[in-house]
Design a protein around this motif. Sequence first.
Motif, PDB file in Angstrom:
ATOM      1  N   GLN A   1      -2.489   4.422  -3.015  1.00 49.88           N
ATOM      2  CA  GLN A   1      -1.445   4.168  -2.336  1.00 49.88           C
ATOM      3  C   GLN A   1      -1.200   5.421  -1.408  1.00 49.88           C
ATOM      4  O   GLN A   1      -1.476   6.449  -1.483  1.00 49.88           O
ATOM      5  CB  GLN A   1      -0.191   3.989  -3.056  1.00 49.88           C
ATOM      6  CG  GLN A   1      -0.097   2.998  -3.953  1.00 49.88           C
ATOM      7  CD  GLN A   1       1.226   2.770  -4.723  1.00 49.88           C
ATOM      8  OE1 GLN A   1       1.728   3.642  -5.390  1.00 49.88           O
ATOM      9  NE2 GLN A   1       1.770   1.405  -4.719  1.00 49.88           N
ATOM     10  N   ILE A   2      -0.577   4.662  -0.110  1.00 49.76           N
ATOM     11  CA  ILE A   2      -0.096   5.920   0.807  1.00 49.76           C
ATOM     12  C   ILE A   2       1.137   6.597   0.580  1.00 49.76           C
ATOM     13  O   ILE A   2       2.047   6.030   0.054  1.00 49.76           O
ATOM     14  CB  ILE A   2       0.235   5.086   2.459  1.00 49.76           C
ATOM     15  CG1 ILE A   2      -1.235   4.319   2.772  1.00 49.76           C
ATOM     16  CG2 ILE A   2       0.811   6.174   3.239  1.00 49.76           C
ATOM     17  CD1 ILE A   2      -1.052   3.583   3.922  1.00 49.76           C
ATOM     18  N   SER A   3       0.859   8.077   0.214  1.00 53.80           N
ATOM     19  CA  SER A   3       1.864   8.772  -0.435  1.00 53.80           C
ATOM     20  C   SER A   3       2.466   9.721   0.713  1.00 53.80           C
ATOM     21  O   SER A   3       3.652  10.151   0.740  1.00 53.80           O
ATOM     22  CB  SER A   3       1.307   9.719  -1.280  1.00 53.80           C
ATOM     23  OG  SER A   3       0.307  10.545  -0.797  1.00 53.80           O
TER      24      SER A   3
ATOM     25  N   GLY B   1      10.756   7.296   1.322  1.00 54.94           N
ATOM     26  CA  GLY B   1      10.759   6.091   0.708  1.00 54.94           C
ATOM     27  C   GLY B   1      10.365   4.812   1.515  1.00 54.94           C
ATOM     28  O   GLY B   1      10.491   4.849   2.586  1.00 54.94           O
ATOM     29  N   ARG B   2       9.817   3.954   0.605  1.00 50.48           N
ATOM     30  CA  ARG B   2       9.265   2.659   1.361  1.00 50.48           C
ATOM     31  C   ARG B   2       9.927   1.720   2.010  1.00 50.48           C
ATOM     32  O   ARG B   2       9.621   1.618   2.921  1.00 50.48           O
ATOM     33  CB  ARG B   2       8.294   2.016   0.250  1.00 50.48           C
ATOM     34  CG  ARG B   2       8.047   0.612   0.557  1.00 50.48           C
ATOM     35  CD  ARG B   2       7.462  -0.397  -0.555  1.00 50.48           C
ATOM     36  NE  ARG B   2       6.936   0.502  -1.498  1.00 50.48           N
ATOM     37  CZ  ARG B   2       6.629  -0.233  -2.647  1.00 50.48           C
ATOM     38  NH1 ARG B   2       6.458  -1.690  -2.910  1.00 50.48           N
ATOM     39  NH2 ARG B   2       6.050   0.341  -3.487  1.00 50.48           N
ATOM     40  N   GLU B   3      11.176   1.455   1.523  1.00 53.01           N
ATOM     41  CA  GLU B   3      12.021   0.909   2.508  1.00 53.01           C
ATOM     42  C   GLU B   3      12.449   1.304   3.869  1.00 53.01           C
ATOM     43  O   GLU B   3      12.566   0.525   4.875  1.00 53.01           O
ATOM     44  CB  GLU B   3      13.250   0.362   1.628  1.00 53.01           C
ATOM     45  CG  GLU B   3      12.854  -0.652   0.376  1.00 53.01           C
ATOM     46  CD  GLU B   3      12.052  -1.605   0.911  1.00 53.01           C
ATOM     47  OE1 GLU B   3      12.439  -2.626   1.703  1.00 53.01           O
ATOM     48  OE2 GLU B   3      11.217  -1.920  -0.036  1.00 53.01           O
TER      49      GLU B   3
ATOM     50  N   MET C   1       0.692  -1.216  -0.127  1.00 50.29           N
ATOM     51  CA  MET C   1       0.145  -0.109  -0.029  1.00 50.29           C
ATOM     52  C   MET C   1       0.959   1.192  -0.002  1.00 50.29           C
ATOM     53  O   MET C   1       0.232   2.344  -0.314  1.00 50.29           O
ATOM     54  CB  MET C   1      -0.930   0.087   1.201  1.00 50.29           C
ATOM     55  CG  MET C   1      -2.078  -1.111   0.903  1.00 50.29           C
ATOM     56  SD  MET C   1      -2.968  -1.141   2.664  1.00 50.29           S
ATOM     57  CE  MET C   1      -3.721   0.609   2.709  1.00 50.29           C
ATOM     58  N   LEU C   2       2.173   1.174   0.266  1.00 53.23           N
ATOM     59  CA  LEU C   2       2.919   2.582   0.302  1.00 53.23           C
ATOM     60  C   LEU C   2       3.396   2.781  -0.911  1.00 53.23           C
ATOM     61  O   LEU C   2       3.848   1.689  -1.718  1.00 53.23           O
ATOM     62  CB  LEU C   2       4.228   1.939   1.417  1.00 53.23           C
ATOM     63  CG  LEU C   2       3.876   1.774   2.835  1.00 53.23           C
ATOM     64  CD1 LEU C   2       5.059   1.600   3.546  1.00 53.23           C
ATOM     65  CD2 LEU C   2       3.275   3.230   3.393  1.00 53.23           C
ATOM     66  N   ALA C   3       3.213   3.918  -1.502  1.00 52.00           N
ATOM     67  CA  ALA C   3       4.173   4.376  -2.561  1.00 52.00           C
ATOM     68  C   ALA C   3       5.411   4.187  -2.421  1.00 52.00           C
ATOM     69  O   ALA C   3       6.103   4.378  -1.311  1.00 52.00           O
ATOM     70  CB  ALA C   3       3.757   5.710  -2.870  1.00 52.00           C
TER      71      ALA C   3
END
Length: 92
Positions: free
Chosen positions: A71-73, A18-20, A1-3
């Motif tokens: 997506q969660i931005s 950043g997602r990671e 769900m994360l951008a």
Amino acid sequence: MLADDVKLELVNRLKWEGREKIIPYFTRYAEETKWRFALGGVEGRPAMLVFESGTMEKPAYFVLVEWCAGQISAIRDFLFAPMLSKRSSGCN
């Protein structure tokens, strides 16, 4: 769900992007037992309302969540800014 380029701000503490880098943020909340969460809104924006485990009467603080293309931005977590959180969640 994360951008891929999601942004996280722990208000008054830090900003990550950043997602990671942000994935561990959710892991820490999942491990914590002193809070309970409910979906809600703050000033018409989607939010996670965070309650102390003993009561569900009044949120201790909130986390704003922004969405883009499903997506969660962006995430703005007011854990470290409780006074700002209380002021922001006032009547509107």
